[in-house]
Enzyme design. Structure first.
Site, PDB file in Angstrom:
ATOM      1  N   TYR A 167       0.614  -1.308   0.047  1.00 47.39           N
ATOM      2  CA  TYR A 167      -0.055  -0.126   0.064  1.00 47.39           C
ATOM      3  C   TYR A 167       0.766   1.301   0.109  1.00 47.39           C
ATOM      4  O   TYR A 167       0.792   2.212  -0.733  1.00 47.39           O
ATOM      5  CB  TYR A 167      -0.921  -0.029   1.213  1.00 47.39           C
ATOM      6  CG  TYR A 167      -1.712   1.237   1.505  1.00 47.39           C
ATOM      7  CD1 TYR A 167      -2.520   1.644   0.730  1.00 47.39           C
ATOM      8  CD2 TYR A 167      -1.467   1.994   2.492  1.00 47.39           C
ATOM      9  CE1 TYR A 167      -3.324   2.667   0.803  1.00 47.39           C
ATOM     10  CE2 TYR A 167      -2.112   3.254   2.569  1.00 47.39           C
ATOM     11  CZ  TYR A 167      -3.102   3.634   1.884  1.00 47.39           C
ATOM     12  OH  TYR A 167      -3.590   4.805   1.973  1.00 47.39           O
TER      13      TYR A 167
ATOM     14  N   GLU B 167     -11.804   5.542   4.520  1.00 44.81           N
ATOM     15  CA  GLU B 167     -11.461   6.314   5.645  1.00 44.81           C
ATOM     16  C   GLU B 167     -12.110   6.349   6.786  1.00 44.81           C
ATOM     17  O   GLU B 167     -12.000   6.523   8.020  1.00 44.81           O
ATOM     18  CB  GLU B 167     -10.809   7.498   5.135  1.00 44.81           C
ATOM     19  CG  GLU B 167      -9.517   7.554   4.257  1.00 44.81           C
ATOM     20  CD  GLU B 167      -8.226   7.317   5.041  1.00 44.81           C
ATOM     21  OE1 GLU B 167      -8.334   7.132   6.263  1.00 44.81           O
ATOM     22  OE2 GLU B 167      -7.255   7.065   4.407  1.00 44.81           O
TER      23      GLU B 167
ATOM     24  N   TRP C 243      -5.565   1.571  10.255  1.00 36.47           N
ATOM     25  CA  TRP C 243      -5.714   1.543   8.859  1.00 36.47           C
ATOM     26  C   TRP C 243      -5.383  -0.078   8.383  1.00 36.47           C
ATOM     27  O   TRP C 243      -5.885  -0.454   7.418  1.00 36.47           O
ATOM     28  CB  TRP C 243      -4.806   2.544   8.035  1.00 36.47           C
ATOM     29  CG  TRP C 243      -5.008   2.600   6.549  1.00 36.47           C
ATOM     30  CD1 TRP C 243      -4.126   2.193   5.697  1.00 36.47           C
ATOM     31  CD2 TRP C 243      -6.152   3.149   5.946  1.00 36.47           C
ATOM     32  NE1 TRP C 243      -4.587   2.489   4.295  1.00 36.47           N
ATOM     33  CE2 TRP C 243      -5.971   2.801   4.529  1.00 36.47           C
ATOM     34  CE3 TRP C 243      -7.440   3.321   6.039  1.00 36.47           C
ATOM     35  CZ2 TRP C 243      -6.823   2.921   3.419  1.00 36.47           C
ATOM     36  CZ3 TRP C 243      -8.359   3.514   5.467  1.00 36.47           C
ATOM     37  CH2 TRP C 243      -7.886   3.207   3.992  1.00 36.47           C
TER      38      TRP C 243
END
Length: 186
Positions: A20, A42, A50
């Site tokens: 990522y 988000e 995350w």
């Protein structure tokens, strides 16, 4: 001699996180569908890490029909109940309902501005902000731009879009590049 690792920001610690970081984080996104995906993810991340969301990303793509805002805007109580039973996503009613409301608001913004991209990039004057931080301590949690984005998104009916979430969204979608000076992505 062993292969040398690329110098990167210190936070990615797993293969998924490294991928990522190396391929997406801080890369400018101008595709409305991908911008909407990041906005929903988000918001889903609020209060969680995350990496938790990244691990569930593919499940989200399936459960939310590839983040098709038109389809999500039509989700009803039956669909909400099925999502609450889906162990592959974050099963939080408020976050699921927020995704539906955000899809409706997203479609209104698209209609008004022709693209969500045009609207969202206006908060940075259409050009990515390069902060060039030396350390992670130099990376802010929010900025005047994320404050303005949050305020305007809320005014337009979006939820789970506080300034800190908006700043993380800006980082994810490349509106801001916060890769450290020592990172190969800087």
């Amino acid at each position: 001699m062993p292969k040398q690792e690329k110098p990167r920001c210190p936070w990615p610690s797993t293969e998924l996180y490294i991928d990522y970081h190396d391929r997406e984080w801080g890369t400018p996104v101008h595709d409305d569908n991908l911008l909407f995906e990041f906005l929903i993810l988000e918001g889903a991340q609020a209060g969680l890490s995350w990496i938790t969301v990244l691990k569930k990303r593919e499940n989200y793509r399936q459960a939310f029909h590839g983040f098709d805002a038109r389809r999500i805007a039509k989700f009803d109580e039956k669909k909400i109940k099925s999502l609450l039973e889906n162990e592959g996503i974050i099963r939080n009613r408020l976050k699921i309902e927020s995704a539906i409301g955000n899809a409706k608001a997203f479609l209104k913004v698209q209609k008004e501005f022709k693209t969500f991209d045009r609207y969202i990039w206006s908060f940075v004057g259409g050009k990515a902000i390069r902060n060039n931080p030396k350390t992670m301590k130099d990376v802010p949690a929010k900025t005047p731009e994320s404050d303005a984005m949050s305020k305007d998104l809320k005014k337009r009916g979006f939820n789970f879009v506080g300034s800190t979430i908006c700043y993380a969204f800006m980082q994810a979608c490349g509106l801001v590049n916060d890769h450290l000076q020592t990172c190969f992505r800087s």
